[in-house]
Design a protein around this motif. Sequence first.
Motif, mmCIF file in Angstrom:
data_model
loop_
_atom_site.group_PDB
_atom_site.id
_atom_site.type_symbol
_atom_site.label_atom_id
_atom_site.label_comp_id
_atom_site.label_asym_id
_atom_site.label_seq_id
_atom_site.Cartn_x
_atom_site.Cartn_y
_atom_site.Cartn_z
ATOM 1 N N GLY A 124 0.811 -1.205 0.000
ATOM 2 C CA GLY A 124 0.000 0.000 0.000
ATOM 3 C C GLY A 124 0.850 1.263 0.000
ATOM 4 N N ALA A 125 0.187 2.367 -0.251
ATOM 5 C CA ALA A 125 0.891 3.645 -0.347
ATOM 6 C C ALA A 125 1.518 4.049 0.979
ATOM 7 C CB ALA A 125 -0.054 4.729 -0.842
ATOM 8 N N SER A 126 0.769 3.890 2.068
ATOM 9 C CA SER A 126 1.311 4.314 3.366
ATOM 10 C C SER A 126 2.508 3.454 3.773
ATOM 11 C CB SER A 126 0.234 4.277 4.447
ATOM 12 O OG SER A 126 -0.299 2.973 4.574
ATOM 13 N N GLY A 127 2.458 2.159 3.523
ATOM 14 C CA GLY A 127 3.584 1.295 3.850
ATOM 15 C C GLY A 127 4.805 1.600 3.005
ATOM 16 N N THR A 128 4.569 1.881 1.728
ATOM 17 C CA THR A 128 5.670 2.211 0.833
ATOM 18 C C THR A 128 6.356 3.494 1.280
ATOM 19 O OG1 THR A 128 4.552 1.137 -1.011
ATOM 20 C CG2 THR A 128 6.282 2.721 -1.561
ATOM 21 N N PHE A 129 5.580 4.528 1.549
ATOM 22 C CA PHE A 129 6.173 5.792 1.964
ATOM 23 C C PHE A 129 6.790 5.694 3.354
ATOM 24 C CE2 PHE A 129 3.569 7.401 -1.510
ATOM 25 C CZ PHE A 129 4.510 8.169 -2.159
ATOM 26 N N PHE A 130 6.225 4.855 4.222
ATOM 27 C CA PHE A 130 6.840 4.641 5.533
ATOM 28 C C PHE A 130 8.213 3.996 5.375
ATOM 29 C CE2 PHE A 130 7.676 2.003 9.274
ATOM 30 C CZ PHE A 130 7.658 2.976 10.262
ATOM 31 N N LEU A 131 8.316 3.006 4.506
ATOM 32 C CA LEU A 131 9.600 2.342 4.272
ATOM 33 C C LEU A 131 10.624 3.318 3.691
ATOM 34 C CD1 LEU A 131 11.218 -0.288 4.321
ATOM 35 C CD2 LEU A 131 10.377 -0.733 2.016
ATOM 36 N N TYR A 132 10.221 4.093 2.696
ATOM 37 C CA TYR A 132 11.138 5.074 2.110
ATOM 38 C C TYR A 132 11.516 6.151 3.129
ATOM 39 C CZ TYR A 132 10.369 3.150 -2.577
ATOM 40 O OH TYR A 132 10.324 2.335 -3.680
ATOM 41 N N SER A 133 10.585 6.554 3.982
ATOM 42 C CA SER A 133 10.920 7.558 5.004
ATOM 43 C C SER A 133 11.874 6.977 6.043
ATOM 44 C CB SER A 133 9.659 8.114 5.666
ATOM 45 O OG SER A 133 8.993 7.107 6.403
ATOM 46 N N ALA A 134 11.756 5.688 6.342
ATOM 47 C CA ALA A 134 12.709 5.049 7.263
ATOM 48 C C ALA A 134 14.111 5.057 6.664
ATOM 49 C CB ALA A 134 12.260 3.622 7.574
ATOM 50 N N VAL A 135 14.210 4.812 5.364
ATOM 51 C CA VAL A 135 15.512 4.879 4.697
ATOM 52 C C VAL A 135 16.063 6.300 4.770
ATOM 53 C CG1 VAL A 135 16.682 4.666 2.462
ATOM 54 C CG2 VAL A 135 15.051 2.912 3.197
ATOM 55 N N CYS A 136 15.218 7.292 4.577
ATOM 56 C CA CYS A 136 15.661 8.695 4.665
ATOM 57 C C CYS A 136 16.108 9.049 6.084
ATOM 58 C CB CYS A 136 14.554 9.642 4.217
ATOM 59 S SG CYS A 136 14.295 9.636 2.444
ATOM 60 N N LEU A 137 15.404 8.577 7.079
ATOM 61 C CA LEU A 137 15.820 8.829 8.468
ATOM 62 C C LEU A 137 17.169 8.184 8.762
ATOM 63 C CD1 LEU A 137 12.463 8.480 10.402
ATOM 64 C CD2 LEU A 137 13.786 10.566 9.978
ATOM 65 N N PHE A 138 17.371 6.983 8.250
ATOM 66 C CA PHE A 138 18.668 6.342 8.400
ATOM 67 C C PHE A 138 19.757 7.167 7.709
ATOM 68 C CE2 PHE A 138 21.990 3.601 6.624
ATOM 69 C CZ PHE A 138 22.535 3.112 7.807
ATOM 70 N N ALA A 139 19.460 7.687 6.527
ATOM 71 C CA ALA A 139 20.438 8.499 5.787
ATOM 72 C C ALA A 139 20.777 9.777 6.559
ATOM 73 C CB ALA A 139 19.896 8.843 4.405
ATOM 74 N N ILE A 140 19.781 10.398 7.165
ATOM 75 C CA ILE A 140 20.036 11.602 7.969
ATOM 76 C C ILE A 140 20.932 11.257 9.147
ATOM 77 C CG2 ILE A 140 18.945 13.286 9.506
ATOM 78 C CD1 ILE A 140 16.555 13.258 7.548
ATOM 79 N N TRP A 141 20.630 10.167 9.833
ATOM 80 C CA TRP A 141 21.470 9.743 10.957
ATOM 81 C C TRP A 141 22.894 9.463 10.492
ATOM 82 C CZ3 TRP A 141 23.911 5.003 11.390
ATOM 83 C CH2 TRP A 141 24.604 4.812 12.583
ATOM 84 N N PHE A 142 23.034 8.768 9.369
ATOM 85 C CA PHE A 142 24.356 8.430 8.847
ATOM 86 C C PHE A 142 25.158 9.686 8.524
ATOM 87 C CE2 PHE A 142 27.360 7.497 5.471
ATOM 88 C CZ PHE A 142 28.012 6.394 5.975
#
Length: 93
Positions: free
Chosen positions: A55-73
């Motif tokens: 679904g759309a919300s799960g897809t965007f949640f997964l991509y946002s988790a990757v972005c949060l990891f990138a910010i932390w990195f």
Amino acid sequence: RIAFSISLGPLPYIITAEIFPASCRASGVSLCWAMNWASNFVVSLTFPDMNHLIGASGTFFLYSAVCLFAIWFVKSFVPETCGQSLEELENNI
């Protein structure tokens, strides 16, 4: 344009131009930019399937988790280069 400018979008172009020593800057920048475009391709390729499966919300949640990891990195491992010349950066790395 504004959303790209205030997000992680410009980081590959800014950081790679500063982080590599002059002796290998062209090769390093080329490799990093190629990986950036390959990552964009993977996101574009996987989005329709992921949107269908989780679904759309799960897809965007997964991509946002990757972005949060990138910010932390970036905050944790990328050195601050503000106010330093390229020669100073080369000596510090």
